[in-house]
Every structure is written in C-alpha cells, then in structure tokens.
Design a protein around this motif. Sequence first.
Motif, short mmCIF file in Angstrom:
data_model
loop_
_atom_site.label_atom_id
_atom_site.label_comp_id
_atom_site.label_asym_id
_atom_site.label_seq_id
_atom_site.Cartn_x
_atom_site.Cartn_y
_atom_site.Cartn_z
N THR A 12 20.71 -46.80 -4.03
CA THR A 12 20.06 -45.87 -4.95
C THR A 12 18.65 -45.53 -4.48
O THR A 12 18.24 -44.37 -4.47
CB THR A 12 20.00 -46.46 -6.37
N ALA A 13 17.90 -46.56 -4.06
CA ALA A 13 16.51 -46.37 -3.66
C ALA A 13 16.38 -45.52 -2.41
O ALA A 13 15.33 -44.90 -2.17
CB ALA A 13 15.84 -47.72 -3.44
N ASP A 54 4.17 -43.71 -5.25
CA ASP A 54 4.70 -43.25 -3.97
C ASP A 54 3.58 -42.62 -3.15
O ASP A 54 3.45 -41.41 -3.09
CB ASP A 54 5.85 -42.27 -4.17
N SER A 81 18.86 -43.16 -1.37
CA SER A 81 19.76 -42.00 -1.37
C SER A 81 18.97 -40.75 -0.98
O SER A 81 17.76 -40.66 -1.20
CB SER A 81 20.40 -41.81 -2.74
N THR A 97 19.03 -37.93 -2.33
CA THR A 97 18.50 -37.33 -3.56
C THR A 97 17.20 -37.98 -3.98
O THR A 97 16.21 -37.31 -4.31
CB THR A 97 19.53 -37.43 -4.70
N LYS A 98 17.17 -39.32 -3.97
CA LYS A 98 15.96 -40.05 -4.36
C LYS A 98 14.83 -39.81 -3.37
O LYS A 98 13.68 -39.56 -3.76
CB LYS A 98 16.27 -41.54 -4.46
N GLU A 156 16.05 -50.53 -8.73
CA GLU A 156 17.04 -49.76 -7.98
C GLU A 156 17.56 -50.56 -6.79
O GLU A 156 16.77 -51.15 -6.04
CB GLU A 156 16.43 -48.45 -7.49
N ALA A 177 13.34 -36.42 -3.77
CA ALA A 177 12.55 -36.32 -5.01
C ALA A 177 11.16 -36.93 -4.82
O ALA A 177 10.16 -36.33 -5.24
CB ALA A 177 13.29 -37.01 -6.15
N ILE A 178 11.08 -38.11 -4.19
CA ILE A 178 9.77 -38.75 -4.05
C ILE A 178 8.90 -38.05 -3.01
O ILE A 178 7.68 -38.16 -3.04
CB ILE A 178 9.89 -40.25 -3.72
#
Length: 296
Positions: free
Chosen positions: A35-36, A218, A38, A40-41, A31, A44-45
């Motif tokens: 992207t990494a 993560d 964002s 959203t990301k 990524e 999520a993590i």
Amino acid sequence: MKHIPDDILNKLKAVMRRIEVAAAFDGIGNEDFNTATSVTKLAAISGMSERSLRDYFKLYTHHSLVRYTSARRAEYAARIFRLFPGISASEVARTVGFICPNGIYRLMRSNGIDRIASLHDDIPVRTDILPYRKEGLTDCVMFYRQEETIYKVCSEKKFEEENWDAIEKYVESKFPDAKLKGYVGFAIDRYIVNDPESGLFISGILYQGIPVIKLNIDMTGDIGWRTIHERTYAIFKYQGSYDNLDSFYREVYSSIQQIKDLKIDISIPIMEKYLNSPTDTPEEELITEIWVPIMD
C-alpha cells in the motif's frame, strides 16, 4: 538524457526515500509495504500524475517504478538472509510483509536469486563472546540523506560535508532547540547484483526535542525524516578502519548466537553510530558502535 526539472527531481528523491523506508520497516505507519509503495500512493505524495511519475522515474533511474520497488524489497530480504543464515524463509517473508512464505521465493527469483542459500555468509564460530552493553534508545527523530555510493568514499571529507553536515545545518535552521543525540548510518549493499563495493548509504542524525506535529510528513528534496521509536539495543564497540567493519559484523553475529538472552529483531535495521570522524581522526582511532535491535 532528457533534462529533469529541479522540482521534479526533488519529488523523485522523496519517492525513492519512501520506497527505501517502506522496505526497511515493512511499510510506513499503518500502511503495509504494498500500500505504501503503490503507484497510486506514490503519485499522490509526489503531487504528480501516475503517468508523469512513471515516465520521469524511469528516465531518472533507468528502471520502471514497479521494478525498482521490487528490487529494493528484495535487497532488504537478501540482507537478512545474508546476515542471519539460520533464519527461516517464513520469518523473512513475514518481516518484509508477505503473508505466504511463497511470496519471498517469487520475489527473490524475479530479482535473479534462484537459491536463497547462495546469499548466506559464513559466520565464524567464536570461542569467546565480544563485550557488549544493553541500552535503551528513547523516542527520537532521525533526519537523513540517502545516496547511491561507492563505500570507500564514505570516509572522505566531501561525503561528510554533503551528508551529515548538510543535515545538521538543515535541522539547525528549522529546529534550533533540537538536541542532537548522535550520528548514525545504515548501509544497504546491492547483494542481488553482486556489487559488494557499492550500495545505498543512509546518513542520519538522531534528534530529540522536536514535536512530530511540526514536521512535514512527506518532505521533498535531499533530506527526509522518520521517527525512531523507543527500544532496546545490544551495542558492540569497534575501533579501527571502516574497511574491516564487515569482518567485525560477522564476529558480532557469532557472539549473539552464543548469548541465550539476546534475540535480534530482524524487522529493524542494524545501526552504526559514529563517535568520531575520519576527517580529523586517524583510521586506527576511529570508534564505531554497532547498535543491534533486540527483542525485549
């Protein structure tokens, strides 16, 4: 200040680690940086909703998530500009993940830097070349803690106990067969806010013998990890107080500029490796190796 529950605090620390790692290595895995990191990301993590992440992040850091992420990316770019005066803006732009060179100018301006040239350090011209050796570092895992700090406290016993000692105890409890390869550190100065006495310090320990498949991708909490892939370094040895390391770095860069077969890989952070500790060693006897990643 509104209380932040411990479980949320651990998630925020994991998010901040991810942003720093993405900035240092232009992304994570396959990524790219955008992207990494964002929203959203990151939500999520962290296992949080985007709204909760934004709200708690601003409460904890006093910055919006987007603003904080931009500043971290700008600081890694500023570090390159400062340490490598001869490098082009286009090359720095590629290193921090921009396709178009104009992206780096917009990034720096949005973080208060109108003239990139103002970041450049004066590198002394040496008539000799510092002694060095080349060494290949095989694949390993770096466990680390990152902390906003005043650099002068980094030589205190408490700092060592809260960072390297804590990492070592953690790894021993989880991976008793791991082989410790060395104590390392990365300093990321807050160049863009003109505060050379403070910044982010990453305290790390290199290990081998840990199957990556056993690692939680993560991790939350104080300790994170990342793989350090096999590569070649030019290694310069320094003895003395940490107070003079900045001056030694300038001598290292001056030497490298004169060595035709050494080309620094600016996409990888320069690493300090500590061969002894200020908690039990007189400062004039401290030995620090500067590991400079080079192109093969």
